[in-house]
Design a protein around this motif. Structure first.
Motif, PDB file in Angstrom:
ATOM      1  N   GLY A   1       0.764  -1.240   0.000  1.00  0.00           N
ATOM      2  CA  GLY A   1       0.000   0.000   0.000  1.00  0.00           C
ATOM      3  C   GLY A   1       0.790   1.281   0.000  1.00  0.00           C
ATOM      4  N   MET A   2       2.120   1.199  -0.086  1.00  0.00           N
ATOM      5  CA  MET A   2       2.916   2.421  -0.122  1.00  0.00           C
ATOM      6  C   MET A   2       2.789   3.124  -1.468  1.00  0.00           C
ATOM      7  SD  MET A   2       6.517   1.481   1.761  1.00  0.00           S
ATOM      8  CE  MET A   2       6.566   1.021   3.500  1.00  0.00           C
ATOM      9  N   THR A   3       2.887   4.443  -1.448  1.00  0.00           N
ATOM     10  CA  THR A   3       3.068   5.217  -2.662  1.00  0.00           C
ATOM     11  C   THR A   3       4.537   5.089  -3.064  1.00  0.00           C
ATOM     12  OG1 THR A   3       1.337   6.774  -2.015  1.00  0.00           O
ATOM     13  CG2 THR A   3       2.915   7.514  -3.690  1.00  0.00           C
ATOM     14  N   THR A   4       4.787   4.821  -4.336  1.00  0.00           N
ATOM     15  CA  THR A   4       6.138   4.504  -4.764  1.00  0.00           C
ATOM     16  C   THR A   4       6.693   5.535  -5.745  1.00  0.00           C
ATOM     17  OG1 THR A   4       5.257   3.061  -6.493  1.00  0.00           O
ATOM     18  CG2 THR A   4       5.852   2.026  -4.401  1.00  0.00           C
ATOM     19  N   VAL A   5       7.974   5.849  -5.558  1.00  0.00           N
ATOM     20  CA  VAL A   5       8.665   6.821  -6.406  1.00  0.00           C
ATOM     21  C   VAL A   5       9.955   6.178  -6.890  1.00  0.00           C
ATOM     22  CG1 VAL A   5       9.694   9.123  -6.538  1.00  0.00           C
ATOM     23  CG2 VAL A   5       7.708   8.721  -5.042  1.00  0.00           C
TER      24      VAL A   5
ATOM     25  N   HIS B   1       3.735  -0.959 -10.432  1.00  0.00           N
ATOM     26  CA  HIS B   1       4.176  -0.744  -9.054  1.00  0.00           C
ATOM     27  C   HIS B   1       4.834   0.612  -8.860  1.00  0.00           C
ATOM     28  CE1 HIS B   1       7.616  -2.257 -11.266  1.00  0.00           C
ATOM     29  NE2 HIS B   1       8.422  -1.843 -10.294  1.00  0.00           N
ATOM     30  N   ILE B   2       4.876   1.431  -9.893  1.00  0.00           N
ATOM     31  CA  ILE B   2       5.516   2.744  -9.818  1.00  0.00           C
ATOM     32  C   ILE B   2       4.458   3.834  -9.939  1.00  0.00           C
ATOM     33  CG2 ILE B   2       7.148   4.319 -10.904  1.00  0.00           C
ATOM     34  CD1 ILE B   2       8.669   1.833 -11.903  1.00  0.00           C
ATOM     35  N   ASP B   3       4.342   4.657  -8.907  1.00  0.00           N
ATOM     36  CA  ASP B   3       3.373   5.759  -8.953  1.00  0.00           C
ATOM     37  C   ASP B   3       3.964   7.016  -9.573  1.00  0.00           C
ATOM     38  OD1 ASP B   3       1.136   4.459  -7.633  1.00  0.00           O
ATOM     39  OD2 ASP B   3       2.341   4.515  -5.808  1.00  0.00           O
ATOM     40  N   TYR B   4       5.226   7.282  -9.268  1.00  0.00           N
ATOM     41  CA  TYR B   4       5.890   8.472  -9.793  1.00  0.00           C
ATOM     42  C   TYR B   4       7.277   8.083 -10.294  1.00  0.00           C
ATOM     43  CZ  TYR B   4       2.369  11.054  -7.099  1.00  0.00           C
ATOM     44  OH  TYR B   4       1.188  11.529  -6.582  1.00  0.00           O
ATOM     45  N   THR B   5       7.675   8.646 -11.413  1.00  0.00           N
ATOM     46  CA  THR B   5       9.030   8.496 -11.923  1.00  0.00           C
ATOM     47  C   THR B   5       9.688   9.866 -11.933  1.00  0.00           C
ATOM     48  OG1 THR B   5       8.449   6.599 -13.323  1.00  0.00           O
ATOM     49  CG2 THR B   5      10.457   7.792 -13.878  1.00  0.00           C
ATOM     50  N   ILE B   6      10.850   9.958 -11.280  1.00  0.00           N
ATOM     51  CA  ILE B   6      11.580  11.222 -11.186  1.00  0.00           C
ATOM     52  C   ILE B   6      13.031  10.976 -11.592  1.00  0.00           C
ATOM     53  CG2 ILE B   6      10.045  12.002  -9.348  1.00  0.00           C
ATOM     54  CD1 ILE B   6      12.342  11.505  -7.357  1.00  0.00           C
ATOM     55  N   THR B   7      13.808  12.029 -11.680  1.00  0.00           N
ATOM     56  CA  THR B   7      15.226  11.872 -12.006  1.00  0.00           C
ATOM     57  C   THR B   7      16.139  12.326 -10.875  1.00  0.00           C
ATOM     58  OG1 THR B   7      15.257  14.041 -13.086  1.00  0.00           O
ATOM     59  CG2 THR B   7      14.847  12.118 -14.490  1.00  0.00           C
ATOM     60  N   GLU B   8      15.595  13.076  -9.910  1.00  0.00           N
ATOM     61  CA  GLU B   8      16.445  13.608  -8.839  1.00  0.00           C
ATOM     62  C   GLU B   8      15.566  13.991  -7.662  1.00  0.00           C
ATOM     63  OE1 GLU B   8      18.697  16.300  -6.435  1.00  0.00           O
ATOM     64  OE2 GLU B   8      17.097  17.023  -7.749  1.00  0.00           O
TER      65      GLU B   8
END
Length: 221
Positions: free
Chosen positions: A179-183, A199-206
């Motif tokens: 249930g975690m929000t994933t980055v 399984h990935i909620d947000y994709t970031i670079t930094e």
């Protein structure tokens, strides 16, 4: 969409500092030398054994413990004897983490001695409420499910009110399952997750740029 978050959980390596620092290159050298000494083999064979254990056990250390009776404290002291000065201090990140509402954690497959050296170099020694390391994990590393359950139990963390930030996409799978929000930090430190991105909620670079956006959104909401 992160207004419900009460727990901010961060991986350490290649997450709180850029992958370009390449601390793992130093760790790999020490790990190879340790295996060569332990098993009286050459560098090529040590590398093969290291990667085999990593893939079969999720981390080289548990494999060495299970198959060769290695003392984890001896192993970790040797492989983490690295020069952390290659990591650039990041006071801006410390300021951003300080502004986050709720509790903050470091969740790492490394040990606390090494992790604290890296955090000190970054200027983040006072930024986190707790550090959950490989000793606390009982040498059952991410991405094995008990690692996440142990973290949550030890610190009374509700995973549904938590966000986990990590550079290894596979380590986000169990986090999402509970249930975690994933980055996921797509910074080149590992091959991407391919088509399996549920399984990935947000994709970031930094991290710092993302936290700046998150805090700006929360403060204007």
């Amino acid at each position: 969409m992160l207004d419900h978050i009460e727990n901010w959980i961060f991986d350490l390596d290649n997450t709180l500092y850029p992958a370009s620092a390449n601390l793992f290159a130093q760790i790999d050298v020490h790990m190879g030398a340790f295996i060569q000494d332990l098993l009286a083999c050459d560098a090529a064979e040590a590398h093969r054994i290291q990667k085999s254990l990593f893939h079969s056990h999720g981390m080289t250390l548990p494999g060495l413990m299970a198959e060769h009776g290695v003392d984890p404290h001896d192993f970790l002291a040797r492989v983490h004897d690295v020069d952390v000065r290659v990591v650039t201090p990041h006071p801006e990140l410390a300021a951003l983490i300080a502004r986050l509402p709720g509790r903050k954690f470091v969740f790492t497959n490394a040990d606390a001695a090494y992790a604290n050296r890296v955090l000190a170099q970054l200027g983040l020694s006072e930024s986190f409420d707790a550090l959950y390391d490989i000793h606390a994990l009982g040498y059952v590393p991410k991405p094995q499910a008990p690692a996440y359950a142990g973290l949550c139990a030890a610190h009374a963390i509700d995973p549904r009110k938590s966000v986990f930030v990590e550079d290894m996409a596979r380590n986000l799978v169990p986090a999402k399952a509970i249930g975690m929000t994933t980055v996921w930090i797509d910074n080149g430190s590992e091959q991407g997750p391919g088509d399996a991105r549920d399984h990935i909620d947000y994709t970031i670079t930094e991290v710092s740029a993302w936290l700046t956006e998150v805090l700006a959104a929360q403060e204007t909401a």
